[in-house]
Design a protein around this motif. Structure first.
Motif, PDB file in Angstrom:
ATOM      1  N   LEU A 196       0.827  -1.210   0.000  1.00  0.00           N
ATOM      2  CA  LEU A 196       0.000   0.000   0.000  1.00  0.00           C
ATOM      3  C   LEU A 196       0.861   1.260   0.000  1.00  0.00           C
ATOM      4  O   LEU A 196       0.341   2.374  -0.103  1.00  0.00           O
ATOM      5  CB  LEU A 196      -0.943   0.003   1.213  1.00  0.00           C
ATOM      6  CG  LEU A 196      -1.887  -1.196   1.307  1.00  0.00           C
ATOM      7  CD1 LEU A 196      -2.750  -1.099   2.555  1.00  0.00           C
ATOM      8  CD2 LEU A 196      -2.765  -1.305   0.062  1.00  0.00           C
ATOM      9  N   TRP A 197       2.178   1.097   0.156  1.00  0.00           N
ATOM     10  CA  TRP A 197       3.146   2.191   0.113  1.00  0.00           C
ATOM     11  C   TRP A 197       4.266   1.807  -0.849  1.00  0.00           C
ATOM     12  O   TRP A 197       4.639   0.637  -0.927  1.00  0.00           O
ATOM     13  CB  TRP A 197       3.797   2.410   1.481  1.00  0.00           C
ATOM     14  CG  TRP A 197       2.989   3.129   2.512  1.00  0.00           C
ATOM     15  CD1 TRP A 197       2.137   2.578   3.422  1.00  0.00           C
ATOM     16  CD2 TRP A 197       2.988   4.536   2.767  1.00  0.00           C
ATOM     17  NE1 TRP A 197       1.603   3.549   4.233  1.00  0.00           N
ATOM     18  CE2 TRP A 197       2.110   4.766   3.856  1.00  0.00           C
ATOM     19  CE3 TRP A 197       3.639   5.622   2.193  1.00  0.00           C
ATOM     20  CZ2 TRP A 197       1.872   6.040   4.364  1.00  0.00           C
ATOM     21  CZ3 TRP A 197       3.408   6.884   2.697  1.00  0.00           C
ATOM     22  CH2 TRP A 197       2.529   7.080   3.772  1.00  0.00           C
ATOM     23  N   HIS A 198       4.841   2.795  -1.524  1.00  0.00           N
ATOM     24  CA  HIS A 198       6.136   2.576  -2.161  1.00  0.00           C
ATOM     25  C   HIS A 198       7.187   2.908  -1.111  1.00  0.00           C
ATOM     26  O   HIS A 198       7.128   3.962  -0.476  1.00  0.00           O
ATOM     27  CB  HIS A 198       6.322   3.463  -3.383  1.00  0.00           C
ATOM     28  CG  HIS A 198       7.541   3.112  -4.185  1.00  0.00           C
ATOM     29  ND1 HIS A 198       8.826   3.369  -3.734  1.00  0.00           N
ATOM     30  CD2 HIS A 198       7.682   2.491  -5.384  1.00  0.00           C
ATOM     31  CE1 HIS A 198       9.697   2.933  -4.625  1.00  0.00           C
ATOM     32  NE2 HIS A 198       9.034   2.393  -5.642  1.00  0.00           N
ATOM     33  N   PRO A 199       8.177   2.052  -0.897  1.00  0.00           N
ATOM     34  CA  PRO A 199       9.127   2.273   0.199  1.00  0.00           C
ATOM     35  C   PRO A 199       9.923   3.565   0.084  1.00  0.00           C
ATOM     36  O   PRO A 199      10.230   4.197   1.103  1.00  0.00           O
ATOM     37  CB  PRO A 199      10.042   1.041   0.143  1.00  0.00           C
ATOM     38  CG  PRO A 199       9.854   0.480  -1.227  1.00  0.00           C
ATOM     39  CD  PRO A 199       8.441   0.778  -1.599  1.00  0.00           C
ATOM     40  N   ALA A 200      10.257   3.997  -1.127  1.00  0.00           N
ATOM     41  CA  ALA A 200      11.023   5.237  -1.264  1.00  0.00           C
ATOM     42  C   ALA A 200      10.167   6.453  -0.932  1.00  0.00           C
ATOM     43  O   ALA A 200      10.666   7.447  -0.389  1.00  0.00           O
ATOM     44  CB  ALA A 200      11.590   5.355  -2.675  1.00  0.00           C
ATOM     45  N   VAL A 201       8.877   6.384  -1.234  1.00  0.00           N
ATOM     46  CA  VAL A 201       7.973   7.471  -0.853  1.00  0.00           C
ATOM     47  C   VAL A 201       7.869   7.540   0.668  1.00  0.00           C
ATOM     48  O   VAL A 201       7.912   8.613   1.280  1.00  0.00           O
ATOM     49  CB  VAL A 201       6.586   7.279  -1.493  1.00  0.00           C
ATOM     50  CG1 VAL A 201       5.591   8.314  -0.965  1.00  0.00           C
ATOM     51  CG2 VAL A 201       6.692   7.357  -3.014  1.00  0.00           C
ATOM     52  N   LEU A 202       7.738   6.377   1.298  1.00  0.00           N
ATOM     53  CA  LEU A 202       7.706   6.339   2.766  1.00  0.00           C
ATOM     54  C   LEU A 202       9.029   6.830   3.337  1.00  0.00           C
ATOM     55  O   LEU A 202       9.047   7.548   4.350  1.00  0.00           O
ATOM     56  CB  LEU A 202       7.422   4.921   3.261  1.00  0.00           C
ATOM     57  CG  LEU A 202       7.407   4.788   4.778  1.00  0.00           C
ATOM     58  CD1 LEU A 202       6.191   5.479   5.379  1.00  0.00           C
ATOM     59  CD2 LEU A 202       7.459   3.328   5.206  1.00  0.00           C
ATOM     60  N   ALA A 203      10.137   6.456   2.723  1.00  0.00           N
ATOM     61  CA  ALA A 203      11.455   6.911   3.199  1.00  0.00           C
ATOM     62  C   ALA A 203      11.514   8.431   3.224  1.00  0.00           C
ATOM     63  O   ALA A 203      12.066   9.023   4.160  1.00  0.00           O
ATOM     64  CB  ALA A 203      12.561   6.340   2.312  1.00  0.00           C
ATOM     65  N   LYS A 204      10.951   9.074   2.226  1.00  0.00           N
ATOM     66  CA  LYS A 204      10.929  10.536   2.176  1.00  0.00           C
ATOM     67  C   LYS A 204      10.073  11.097   3.301  1.00  0.00           C
ATOM     68  O   LYS A 204      10.467  12.047   3.991  1.00  0.00           O
ATOM     69  CB  LYS A 204      10.392  10.993   0.817  1.00  0.00           C
ATOM     70  CG  LYS A 204      10.444  12.495   0.592  1.00  0.00           C
ATOM     71  CD  LYS A 204      11.878  12.970   0.396  1.00  0.00           C
ATOM     72  CE  LYS A 204      11.928  14.422  -0.019  1.00  0.00           C
ATOM     73  NZ  LYS A 204      13.324  14.907  -0.151  1.00  0.00           N
ATOM     74  N   LEU A 205       8.902  10.509   3.506  1.00  0.00           N
ATOM     75  CA  LEU A 205       8.009  10.980   4.569  1.00  0.00           C
ATOM     76  C   LEU A 205       8.662  10.837   5.940  1.00  0.00           C
ATOM     77  O   LEU A 205       8.638  11.766   6.755  1.00  0.00           O
ATOM     78  CB  LEU A 205       6.695  10.193   4.519  1.00  0.00           C
ATOM     79  CG  LEU A 205       5.568  10.635   5.438  1.00  0.00           C
ATOM     80  CD1 LEU A 205       4.218  10.215   4.868  1.00  0.00           C
ATOM     81  CD2 LEU A 205       5.704  10.062   6.844  1.00  0.00           C
ATOM     82  N   ILE A 206       9.259   9.681   6.216  1.00  0.00           N
ATOM     83  CA  ILE A 206       9.871   9.445   7.520  1.00  0.00           C
ATOM     84  C   ILE A 206      11.093  10.338   7.716  1.00  0.00           C
ATOM     85  O   ILE A 206      11.351  10.834   8.822  1.00  0.00           O
ATOM     86  CB  ILE A 206      10.237   7.957   7.692  1.00  0.00           C
ATOM     87  CG1 ILE A 206       8.967   7.095   7.670  1.00  0.00           C
ATOM     88  CG2 ILE A 206      11.002   7.729   8.992  1.00  0.00           C
ATOM     89  CD1 ILE A 206       7.998   7.359   8.798  1.00  0.00           C
TER      90      ILE A 206
END
Length: 379
Positions: free
Chosen positions: A97-107
């Motif tokens: 449900l997430w792309h990991p690189a997008v989540l990496a940016k958010l975190i």
């Protein structure tokens, strides 16, 4: 790479953030808790002043099993980070449900806004209905963990590498350059990565890639067995993993009062909701080849607390609970993830009455063999 936690390093404590309605038990008993932000902001500040190091924001994407309303985990976690000064907040997320690189940016952004206190819990997923309702493909058990491992590898690459490259079966990076990187915090190379799961695939994944391994509620021997297996895998990959244990804590003035509270929780269980949850998670354990998945041996009473929290038996007087907590530490647990019936009152009670005994016992703790599970232990 995380380092080993020796016995002379204090045990850490986390609490389940009640950002999902219905509390931490599927029961019609009174639960003085609230899923609103105002309540949770007050709770986060109280928790960090009562000995809690971490908070874990739950993740649900649709109404289910007594949890009609859910606050989204990453945004809610950021709000709690901004409301506190020391508390580390772990946002639970689902690969797929997430792309990991997008989540990496958010975190990474949350990490900068909070001064290096953001963390993530990668949830491989047990609730098929959420994926199908969103039109997303549902993978079989071991494939979900294979995807999660790639997810974590991409997170780490994005956080630590320049022009990161990754070629997997689920994700690709082609010269991805995330800036700014997360905050440079002594003792960590990037925001901490947590992971749960009881299955063989989950344990192996934790040993290979995760910083922390969360276990469902377990007794002494159950958690010792998991720590040994995950630790052995980690050692073969020249890594170390820290261990967290889920527990539902009921501390009362007398053991009888604590036991009565547990009995009332189970007696007033929302039977329909518990059965619905049981039916949804049954495949999580039975779909593994060796039947070692989460909830594979959970009974009705266990499932009244979503993550088998009663099994850890932190139920009794402050003294009884403190002694049991320190025995878990002796066996290799680094963190206790706690749930409560009445959050504000019981978090403060824990900090005032239980934690000081834990710290006193820790001061006298020396390396040695743990004690066995007592016959007739709390149930």
């Amino acid at each position: 790479m995380p380092t080993e936690h020796p016995l002379d390093e204090p045990l850490r404590f986390a609490y389940w953030v009640p950002n999902v309605s219905g509390g931490l038990v599927t029961s019609k008993i009174e639960q003085r808790t609230d899923w609103s932000y105002d309540y949770n902001r007050r709770l986060a500040v109280l928790a960090e002043h009562n000995g809690f190091d971490y908070a874990l924001s739950q993740v649900r994407y649709m109404a289910s099993y007594g949890a009609a309303y859910q606050q989204e985990s990453t945004s809610f976690s950021l709000a709690l980070l901004l409301a506190t000064e020391r508390l580390k907040v772990i946002a639970a997320v689902h690969p797929g449900l997430w792309h990991p690189a997008v989540l990496a940016k958010l975190i990474a952004t949350a990490d900068h806004l909070s001064g290096g206190r953001a963390a993530v819990n990668v949830v491989s997923g047990w609730f098929k209905g959420e994926f199908t309702a969103l039109g997303e493909h549902w993978l079989e058990h071991d494939e979900r963990y294979r995807r999660s491992e790639e997810f974590i590898r991409v997170l780490r690459a994005a956080w630590t590498e320049e022009h990161a490259e990754f070629a997997g079966d689920f994700y690709r990076l082609r010269g991805y350059d995330l800036k700014p990187k997360p905050v440079d915090v002594p003792g960590r190379t990037h925001p901490e990565i947590f992971q749960g799961g009881n299955s063989t695939a989950a344990r192996a994944m934790a040993g290979r890639v995760s910083d922390w391994y969360f276990s469902n509620g377990k007794d002494f021997d159950g958690i010792s067995e998991q720590i040994a297996e995950v630790g052995q895998t980690a050692q073969t990959h020249n890594r170390t993993v820290r261990f967290g244990l889920n527990a539902f804590l009921i501390a009362r003035e007398t053991e009888a009062e604590a036991r009565d509270t547990l009995r009332e929780i189970v007696a007033k269980a929302d039977v329909e909701a518990v059965h619905g949850f049981r039916d949804a998670v049954r495949q999580a354990g039975s779909s593994t080849s060796d039947k070692r998945g989460m909830w594979s041996d959970s009974e009705f009473d266990d499932l009244v607390q979503y993550n088998d929290g009663f099994r850890s038996k932190l139920i009794g007087t402050p003294e009884q609970i403190a002694h049991r907590i320190v025995e878990y530490k002796r066996r290799g647990v680094n963190l206790l993830l706690l749930g409560f019936l009445h959050y504000l009152e019981e978090v403060e009670y824990f900090g005032t009455h239980v934690l000081p005994i834990v710290r006193e016992l820790e001061a006298g703790l020396v390396p040695g063999a743990g004690t066995p599970e007592p016959v007739g232990g709390l149930r």
